[in-house]
Design a protein around this motif. Structure first.
Motif, short mmCIF file in Angstrom:
data_model
loop_
_atom_site.label_atom_id
_atom_site.label_comp_id
_atom_site.label_asym_id
_atom_site.label_seq_id
_atom_site.Cartn_x
_atom_site.Cartn_y
_atom_site.Cartn_z
N LEU A 1 5.83 1.56 -3.21
CA LEU A 1 4.74 2.54 -3.24
C LEU A 1 4.87 3.57 -2.12
O LEU A 1 4.20 4.60 -2.15
CB LEU A 1 3.39 1.82 -3.11
CG LEU A 1 3.06 0.80 -4.21
CD1 LEU A 1 1.73 0.13 -3.91
CD2 LEU A 1 3.02 1.48 -5.57
N GLY A 2 5.70 3.27 -1.12
CA GLY A 2 5.90 4.20 -0.02
C GLY A 2 5.37 3.71 1.31
O GLY A 2 5.75 4.24 2.36
N GLY A 3 4.46 2.73 1.29
CA GLY A 3 3.88 2.24 2.53
C GLY A 3 4.49 0.92 2.95
O GLY A 3 5.68 0.67 2.79
N ALA A 4 3.65 0.05 3.50
CA ALA A 4 4.10 -1.25 4.00
C ALA A 4 3.95 -2.31 2.92
O ALA A 4 3.04 -2.24 2.08
CB ALA A 4 3.33 -1.64 5.24
N ARG A 5 4.85 -3.30 2.95
CA ARG A 5 4.75 -4.44 2.03
C ARG A 5 4.82 -5.72 2.88
O ARG A 5 5.83 -6.02 3.51
CB ARG A 5 5.87 -4.45 1.02
CG ARG A 5 5.88 -5.71 0.14
CD ARG A 5 6.87 -5.62 -0.98
NE ARG A 5 8.23 -5.46 -0.48
CZ ARG A 5 9.28 -5.20 -1.28
NH1 ARG A 5 9.11 -5.04 -2.58
NH2 ARG A 5 10.49 -5.06 -0.74
N ASP B 1 0.85 -1.19 0.00
CA ASP B 1 0.00 0.00 0.00
C ASP B 1 0.89 1.23 0.00
O ASP B 1 2.10 1.15 0.13
CB ASP B 1 -0.94 0.00 1.22
CG ASP B 1 -0.18 0.05 2.53
OD1 ASP B 1 0.41 1.11 2.83
OD2 ASP B 1 -0.17 -0.96 3.26
N ASP B 2 0.28 2.39 -0.18
CA ASP B 2 1.02 3.65 -0.22
C ASP B 2 0.75 4.49 1.03
O ASP B 2 0.74 5.72 0.98
CB ASP B 2 0.67 4.45 -1.48
CG ASP B 2 -0.82 4.78 -1.56
OD1 ASP B 2 -1.59 4.24 -0.72
OD2 ASP B 2 -1.20 5.56 -2.44
N GLY B 3 0.53 3.80 2.17
CA GLY B 3 0.28 4.50 3.42
C GLY B 3 1.56 4.92 4.13
O GLY B 3 2.62 5.02 3.51
N PRO B 4 1.48 5.16 5.44
CA PRO B 4 2.65 5.64 6.19
C PRO B 4 3.70 4.57 6.43
O PRO B 4 4.82 4.88 6.83
CB PRO B 4 2.05 6.13 7.51
CG PRO B 4 0.79 5.33 7.66
CD PRO B 4 0.26 5.12 6.27
N GLY B 5 3.36 3.29 6.23
CA GLY B 5 4.32 2.23 6.45
C GLY B 5 4.49 1.88 7.92
O GLY B 5 3.80 2.42 8.79
#
Length: 430
Positions: free
Chosen positions: A420-424, A364-368
């Motif tokens: 994407l910038g978030g968590a994987r 996702d592209d969330g805060p991670g």
């Protein structure tokens, strides 16, 4: 063979080599070079012939006896000027030669000795040196004997060490298997070392530790299970009471109805929490599960995240089948997608590929997730201390359930940073 034995082998060989070097230099310091002594003992017959036959001749017959020995002996005897012989010797042996002693040349298989020190044999004999060459010196044979002696001693040391280390290694391997089984969730695994084993005290302490850990985990599971079940009864009573109030005051008190709606929302959240606790407890108690083959690609295609974020899936057609419980694995995937939905800003992706291993990634592209919290997020009730987590709601159980479900299928789950910038989240099956 095992690592302990080979470490002992290296240690013993190094220790014996060091001891041999220390012994050699100690004897050399105290009583001369041992190699020179070996060469002197091998040349004892030729030295005896010089000192007890040639030197015993009268002065006018000394050269005649020397020539007679030259004719019958295989040793070459030459007379050299003293000043020519001295440069051929190390500085430590020159004084011995000047004193009239026999000086060995081990490398040249020869010895030097002055004819005499008073010039009594013939005119100028005190300026001549007897140089005996081609002596029967074989240092290599002596060194081979030392090597054989070294090998025999090492063998008699290493055989009992090997026997002991092999038994010790088997005990350690058994202890390692017990630790692996216990780590995989088999709380009944115990070390079975005999009282005569060298690791018996360690095995006993590990068994005591395992007993305490198993007791604590069982108590925790039973507490969660009991609390979850016991909460269902008061929740049902609350629901029943709210329904009665709603029926009696329907349309009469709008403020009361709004309050009942808010209470119903709270009760539903409490019911969800209880259901999550029960699910987690059931997974914790599950040592095995019914296994059946199921197609993985259709299962992943049926999993979609709730919400309005842009979702894209890239699922390889050759994922084949997986052994396990399809509903349980679908629950894990949906929990991860639901978690992504809470934090994603606009984009969620699901990727599934198979090469040597089966890999499923949800990004996702969330805060991670910060690196220091990437192992803790799979623990029950863990939530990050940040505004995004509290705003997203939840109880910190979804990722725990997903991790346990993946573990029951023989896989593992990790989290890192997505492009994407978030968590994987990455699920890997062997």
């Amino acid at each position: 063979m095992n690592r302990i034995f080979w470490r002992f082998v290296v240690l013993v060989v190094l220790a014996m080599t060091l001891a041999s070097c220390v012994i050699y230099f100690t004897f050399r310091l105290l009583s001369g070079d041992p190699l020179e002594q070996i060469a002197r003992s091998q040349s004892a017959g030729q030295i005896f012939l010089l000192e007890q036959y040639i030197d015993q001749a009268p002065a006018d017959e000394w050269l005649a006896r020397l020539n007679k020995v030259r004719e019958v002996s295989g040793v070459t005897l030459e007379l050299l000027p003293l000043q020519a012989a001295l440069p051929a010797l190390p500085s430590g042996q020159r004084d011995a030669l000047l004193r009239g002693q026999v000086v060995m040349d081990v490398a040249g298989k020869a010895y030097y000795r002055r004819v005499d020190t008073q010039g009594a044999r013939y005119i100028g004999s005190d300026d001549d040196v007897i140089h005996a060459q081609h002596l029967p010196i074989d240092i290599g044979n002596a060194l081979r004997m030392e090597a054989i002696r070294f090998a025999v001693i090492a063998l008699f040391l290493l055989v009992p060490i090997g026997w002991w280390s092999r038994a010790h290694w088997r005990d350690l391997q058994a202890l390692s298997h017990v630790a692996d089984d216990f780590g995989r969730g088999n709380l009944a695994a115990r070390a079975g070392a005999t009282s005569s084993a060298s690791i018996a005290p360690l095995a006993g302490r590990i068994n005591d530790m395992a007993e305490r850990i198993a007791a604590l985990l069982e108590a925790r599971k039973h507490l969660l299970h009991s609390v979850s079940h016991e909460l269902r009864t008061p929740i049902a009573r609350l629901e029943f009471g709210m329904e009665l109030l709603r029926d009696r005051h329907a349309g009469d008190d709008e403020a009361l109805l709004k309050r009942l709606d808010a209470m119903e929302t709270d009760v539903n959240e409490l019911k969800t929490l209880v259901d999550e606790l029960l699910n987690l407890t059931q997974l914790d108690h599950a040592q095995a599960m019914p296994r059946e083959p199921f197609a993985l690609a259709p299962l992943l295609q049926a999993c979609t995240p709730p919400g309005t974020q842009h979702f894209s899936a890239s699922i390889a057609p050759d994922l084949n089948e997986l052994q396990g419980d399809p509903r349980l694995l679908a629950r894990a995937i949906n929990n991860l997608l639901g978690n992504a939905t809470k934090y994603a800003q606009s984009c969620i992706t699901l990727t599934a590929t198979r090469s040597e291993r089966l890999i499923i990634m949800i990004e996702d592209d969330g805060p991670g997730i910060p690196p220091e919290a990437r192992t803790q997020v799979f623990e029950p009730f863990f939530r990050l201390a940040r505004d995004e987590d509290h705003a997203a709601g939840g109880y910190g159980l979804g990722l725990s359930i997903a991790a346990r479900a993946v573990q029951l299928h023989g896989g593992e789950i990790t989290v890192d940073t997505s492009p994407l910038g978030g968590a994987r989240f990455t699920i890997t099956f062997p």
